[in-house]
Design a protein around this motif. Structure first.
Motif, PDB file in Angstrom:
ATOM      1  N   ALA A  74      -1.032  -4.058  12.651  1.00  0.00           N
ATOM      2  CA  ALA A  74      -2.051  -3.965  11.609  1.00  0.00           C
ATOM      3  C   ALA A  74      -1.697  -2.910  10.569  1.00  0.00           C
ATOM      4  O   ALA A  74      -1.850  -3.136   9.364  1.00  0.00           O
ATOM      5  CB  ALA A  74      -3.411  -3.658  12.240  1.00  0.00           C
ATOM      6  N   VAL A  75      -1.240  -1.746  11.032  1.00  0.00           N
ATOM      7  CA  VAL A  75      -0.943  -0.672  10.095  1.00  0.00           C
ATOM      8  C   VAL A  75       0.286  -1.005   9.246  1.00  0.00           C
ATOM      9  O   VAL A  75       0.472  -0.423   8.153  1.00  0.00           O
ATOM     10  CB  VAL A  75      -0.732   0.658  10.854  1.00  0.00           C
ATOM     11  CG1 VAL A  75       0.653   0.724  11.475  1.00  0.00           C
ATOM     12  CG2 VAL A  75      -0.968   1.857   9.940  1.00  0.00           C
ATOM     13  N   SER A  76       1.122  -1.916   9.720  1.00  0.00           N
ATOM     14  CA  SER A  76       2.309  -2.304   8.960  1.00  0.00           C
ATOM     15  C   SER A  76       2.030  -3.418   7.960  1.00  0.00           C
ATOM     16  O   SER A  76       2.802  -3.605   7.013  1.00  0.00           O
ATOM     17  CB  SER A  76       3.429  -2.749   9.914  1.00  0.00           C
ATOM     18  OG  SER A  76       3.775  -1.715  10.814  1.00  0.00           O
ATOM     19  N   THR A  77       0.951  -4.170   8.167  1.00  0.00           N
ATOM     20  CA  THR A  77       0.678  -5.322   7.312  1.00  0.00           C
ATOM     21  C   THR A  77      -0.566  -5.156   6.441  1.00  0.00           C
ATOM     22  O   THR A  77      -0.575  -5.608   5.290  1.00  0.00           O
ATOM     23  CB  THR A  77       0.527  -6.587   8.171  1.00  0.00           C
ATOM     24  OG1 THR A  77      -0.504  -6.380   9.155  1.00  0.00           O
ATOM     25  CG2 THR A  77       1.840  -6.917   8.884  1.00  0.00           C
ATOM     26  N   LEU A  78      -1.615  -4.533   6.977  1.00  0.00           N
ATOM     27  CA  LEU A  78      -2.846  -4.362   6.207  1.00  0.00           C
ATOM     28  C   LEU A  78      -2.717  -3.183   5.263  1.00  0.00           C
ATOM     29  O   LEU A  78      -2.271  -2.108   5.651  1.00  0.00           O
ATOM     30  CB  LEU A  78      -4.041  -4.155   7.142  1.00  0.00           C
ATOM     31  CG  LEU A  78      -4.318  -5.272   8.148  1.00  0.00           C
ATOM     32  CD1 LEU A  78      -5.543  -4.940   8.990  1.00  0.00           C
ATOM     33  CD2 LEU A  78      -4.509  -6.610   7.445  1.00  0.00           C
ATOM     34  N   GLN A  79      -3.116  -3.364   4.031  1.00  0.00           N
ATOM     35  CA  GLN A  79      -2.984  -2.327   3.008  1.00  0.00           C
ATOM     36  C   GLN A  79      -4.321  -2.150   2.277  1.00  0.00           C
ATOM     37  O   GLN A  79      -4.540  -2.730   1.212  1.00  0.00           O
ATOM     38  CB  GLN A  79      -1.877  -2.684   2.019  1.00  0.00           C
ATOM     39  CG  GLN A  79      -0.508  -2.855   2.670  1.00  0.00           C
ATOM     40  CD  GLN A  79       0.578  -3.194   1.677  1.00  0.00           C
ATOM     41  OE1 GLN A  79       0.416  -3.035   0.454  1.00  0.00           O
ATOM     42  NE2 GLN A  79       1.700  -3.667   2.175  1.00  0.00           N
ATOM     43  N   PRO A  80      -5.220  -1.382   2.845  1.00  0.00           N
ATOM     44  CA  PRO A  80      -6.529  -1.192   2.205  1.00  0.00           C
ATOM     45  C   PRO A  80      -6.444  -0.500   0.859  1.00  0.00           C
ATOM     46  O   PRO A  80      -7.347  -0.636   0.030  1.00  0.00           O
ATOM     47  CB  PRO A  80      -7.289  -0.337   3.224  1.00  0.00           C
ATOM     48  CG  PRO A  80      -6.221   0.351   4.020  1.00  0.00           C
ATOM     49  CD  PRO A  80      -5.095  -0.631   4.099  1.00  0.00           C
ATOM     50  N   ALA A  81      -5.353   0.248   0.615  1.00  0.00           N
ATOM     51  CA  ALA A  81      -5.231   0.935  -0.667  1.00  0.00           C
ATOM     52  C   ALA A  81      -5.157  -0.042  -1.829  1.00  0.00           C
ATOM     53  O   ALA A  81      -5.568   0.281  -2.958  1.00  0.00           O
ATOM     54  CB  ALA A  81      -3.989   1.839  -0.660  1.00  0.00           C
ATOM     55  N   LEU A  82      -4.660  -1.250  -1.569  1.00  0.00           N
ATOM     56  CA  LEU A  82      -4.565  -2.240  -2.646  1.00  0.00           C
ATOM     57  C   LEU A  82      -5.951  -2.690  -3.103  1.00  0.00           C
ATOM     58  O   LEU A  82      -6.149  -2.994  -4.284  1.00  0.00           O
ATOM     59  CB  LEU A  82      -3.746  -3.440  -2.182  1.00  0.00           C
ATOM     60  CG  LEU A  82      -2.267  -3.172  -1.868  1.00  0.00           C
ATOM     61  CD1 LEU A  82      -1.579  -4.456  -1.409  1.00  0.00           C
ATOM     62  CD2 LEU A  82      -1.558  -2.603  -3.097  1.00  0.00           C
TER      63      LEU A  82
END
Length: 328
Positions: A27-35
């Motif tokens: 999850a931390v490698s694929t999900l990008q909440p900053a976007l």
């Protein structure tokens, strides 16, 4: 028995740790909440986004492994599962969601199992009669009709009943009535009114699988040697079925509990979305849409825990109903 179950529990704890760790790293490698923050109006600067996420323990400048170490350390030392990008604490959100899902599915799971097994025995004892054909045909129909469609039909049926009565006696959405004032009895009645429709929908969709399985396994054992021996000693057909064939045929059904319980919870987001119960299922879908690493991982850990509990219950049920099983 207890020693065996303890060993199994330790094994499942290790499996939950591995599954949750792998899920977090993915999850931390694929999900990008900053976007998603870049879509806000007014649009924040990259520095503002980084500072905001750093204060929440979601520093995007750290490597996935560094974030994993910080995350695991927080869980082990403080039982802190982190925060969401919107600032909400996972622990508080998770507790509320679990309570809602448990209230929604606990009674439905028990009713599904009891009704499905009972109807399976009933139809097997009346093979090819009208009642057997009707009940079994309905169970197969539930395999064909998608669960969301069935839930919508139940919801529309409840709305039609309200319109026919001229008053809202069945609630089709929500956990409770907002702002309801009254004593404990009034709140309890309101809870039951909101609970009835979704519980009914989940139950009538779910017991079909148990009914078909129990019927088939029971029919496979009706003509077995030990059943014929019981009948030769004077038992009626129904007595031989309930006292001997049922116990043996229930073994594979009991083992399926390990897969049915997590499947109901995992697939619960359909019911939760349709009936507006904001539980774990709906939260898991929303967490992915919102790029929420910690919430997505928490729901994964919960699903793994539910599977482990189901597997232990299946082991326990098997040792109770199968005299051939001896736990050393």
């Amino acid at each position: 028995m207890l020693r065996y179950l303890a060993k199994r529990a330790i094994t499942y704890v290790f499996m939950i740790f591995l599954t949750t760790s792998a899920g977090y790293l993915l999850a931390v490698s694929t999900l990008q909440p900053a976007l998603l923050e870049q879509e806000r109006i007014p649009r924040p600067t990259p520095e503002q986004v980084v500072n905001s996420f750093r204060l929440k323990g979601l520093d995007p400048t750290l490597s996935p492994w560094e974030r994993y170490v910080n995350w695991v350390t927080g869980i082990v030392t403080r039982w802190d599962w982190g925060r969401s990008p919107n600032g909400a604490f996972i622990n508080a959100e998770f507790g509320d969601r679990v309570l809602i899902s448990t209230r929604l599915f606990l009674a439905a799971i028990i009713l599904t199992l009891v009704i499905g097994v009972a109807l399976g025995v009933y139809t097997a004892a009346r093979q090819y009669k009208a009642s057997d054909r009707v009940i079994t045909s309905y169970s197969y129909l539930m395999y064909i009709v998608p669960a969301p469609i069935a839930y919508f039909l139940v919801q529309l049926g409840a709305i039609s009943i309200n319109e026919a009565v001229g008053d809202r006696i069945l609630f089709v959405t929500g956990v409770s009535t907002p702002g309801l004032d009254g004593d404990g009895w009034a709140l309890f009645v309101d809870l039951l009114a909101h609970y009835a429709v979704p519980t009914f929908a989940i139950t009538i969709v779910g017991w079909g699988a148990y009914q078909i399985a129990q019927r088939q396994y029971l029919l496979d054992n009706v003509n077995a040697d030990f059943v014929r021996t019981a009948r030769a000693k004077g038992l009626t057909r129904n007595q031989a079925i309930t006292r001997h064939a049922l116990r043996v045929s229930f073994i594979p059904v009991a083992q399926s509990i390990a897969f049915t319980i997590p499947a109901i919870f995992a697939g619960g987001f359909f019911a939760e979305k349709i009936f507006a119960w904001h539980g774990i299922g709906a939260w898991s879908i929303d967490s992915i849409a919102l790029q929420d690493v910690n919430a997505a991982t928490a729901t994964l850990a919960y699903g793994s825990l539910i599977f482990a509990i189901g597997a232990i219950l299946a082991d326990f049920a098997t040792t109770l109903v199968d005299p051939r099983v001896r736990v050393q």
